[in-house]
Design a protein around this motif. Structure first.
Motif, short mmCIF file in Angstrom:
data_model
loop_
_atom_site.label_atom_id
_atom_site.label_comp_id
_atom_site.label_asym_id
_atom_site.label_seq_id
_atom_site.Cartn_x
_atom_site.Cartn_y
_atom_site.Cartn_z
N GLY A 132 16.84 37.62 -2.44
CA GLY A 132 16.79 37.79 -1.83
C GLY A 132 16.92 39.54 -2.14
N GLU A 133 17.79 40.16 -1.99
CA GLU A 133 18.13 42.12 -2.12
C GLU A 133 17.73 42.04 -3.47
OE1 GLU A 133 22.17 42.25 -1.67
OE2 GLU A 133 22.81 41.20 0.06
N ALA A 134 17.42 41.75 -4.45
CA ALA A 134 17.57 41.93 -5.22
C ALA A 134 15.23 41.76 -5.03
CB ALA A 134 16.98 41.18 -6.66
N VAL A 135 15.21 41.04 -4.73
CA VAL A 135 13.39 40.72 -4.72
C VAL A 135 12.76 41.79 -3.29
CG1 VAL A 135 11.81 39.55 -2.95
CG2 VAL A 135 13.47 38.36 -4.89
N LYS A 136 13.93 42.19 -2.44
CA LYS A 136 13.88 43.14 -1.45
C LYS A 136 13.36 44.54 -2.14
CE LYS A 136 15.52 45.38 2.82
NZ LYS A 136 16.20 44.96 3.81
N GLN A 137 14.23 44.83 -3.21
CA GLN A 137 14.75 45.90 -3.85
C GLN A 137 13.37 46.42 -4.20
OE1 GLN A 137 17.81 45.98 -5.86
NE2 GLN A 137 19.59 46.49 -3.99
N VAL A 138 12.25 45.13 -5.09
CA VAL A 138 11.94 45.82 -5.67
C VAL A 138 10.58 45.81 -4.92
CG1 VAL A 138 10.14 44.16 -6.83
CG2 VAL A 138 12.72 43.89 -8.04
N ASN A 139 10.26 45.20 -3.78
CA ASN A 139 8.92 45.33 -2.99
C ASN A 139 9.58 46.62 -2.56
OD1 ASN A 139 7.55 44.51 -0.96
ND2 ASN A 139 8.76 43.61 0.76
N ASP A 140 10.61 46.83 -2.56
CA ASP A 140 10.65 48.34 -1.82
C ASP A 140 10.53 49.36 -3.25
OD1 ASP A 140 11.54 47.96 0.21
OD2 ASP A 140 13.84 47.75 0.40
N GLY A 141 10.19 49.46 -4.30
CA GLY A 141 10.25 49.79 -5.41
C GLY A 141 8.66 49.88 -5.27
N ILE A 142 7.76 48.90 -5.22
CA ILE A 142 6.86 48.57 -5.35
C ILE A 142 6.05 49.77 -4.20
CG2 ILE A 142 4.48 46.82 -5.32
CD1 ILE A 142 6.58 44.66 -6.50
#
Length: 179
Positions: free
Chosen positions: A80-90
């Protein structure tokens, strides 16, 4: 009385025959009960030997399952944290792309305006008499002198500096003067 003794003997004989039949039928039942008792004793021995090891294995399996569920929860949290980081990166990439698009459009607009201004003749700086002719005509100068000064200014092909352009407002008027 002899008849009473005969009946008593006959009853005694019948009781003995019934007890004999009862014993003959009870012997196989007692044998089966003995076999069942032996089976129960063997089962109790087996349970005594195997049950603690089985219970320990079940307890260890429960502990392993709880550890696995904890690891899965941690994995899900990290995913979930990785998805959040990817979302923030996007989001950052989108914002950067938007900024780059705006910067590119601004650069192209600046280049286009620069190319347009290169193709046009340079503007001549206006003299105070051009800007405010009514003030100068009301002074002591004759109007013929004013006309001569205007002709002199149009004859000069003078370069306009960026400071002079800024003094006239936001980069001045880029269109040539048509008087």
């Amino acid at each position: 009385m002899s008849e009473a003794i005969f009946l008593l003997g006959l009853s005694f004989l019948l009781v003995v025959v019934c007890l004999t039949i009862l014993l003959l039928t009870a012997i196989p039942a007692f044998q089966e009960l003995a076999k069942a008792a032996n089976s129960i004793i063997r089962l109790a021995d087996t349970l005594t030997r195997e049950l603690p090891a089985t219970l320990e294995a079940i307890r260890m399996t429960g502990l392993e399952l709880s550890e696995l569920s904890d690891e899965l929860n941690q994995g899900a949290k990290s995913a979930g944290e990785a998805v959040k980081q990817v979302n923030d990166g996007i989001k950052g990439v989108r914002q950067g792309a938007s900024n780059a698009t705006i910067a590119t459009k601004s650069a192209f607009a600046g280049l286009k305006a620069g190319l347009k201004s290169l193709g046009r003749p340079r503007r001549q700086k206006r003299s105070p008499s051009d800007l405010y002719p009514e003030n100068l005509r009301s002074s002591n100068l004759p109007s013929e002198d004013l006309d001569k000064s205007e002709d002199n200014m149009t004859r000069q092909n003078r370069l306009v500096t960026p400071d002079e352009m800024r003094s006239e407002g936001f980069m001045g008027d880029l269109t040539p003067d048509e008087d």
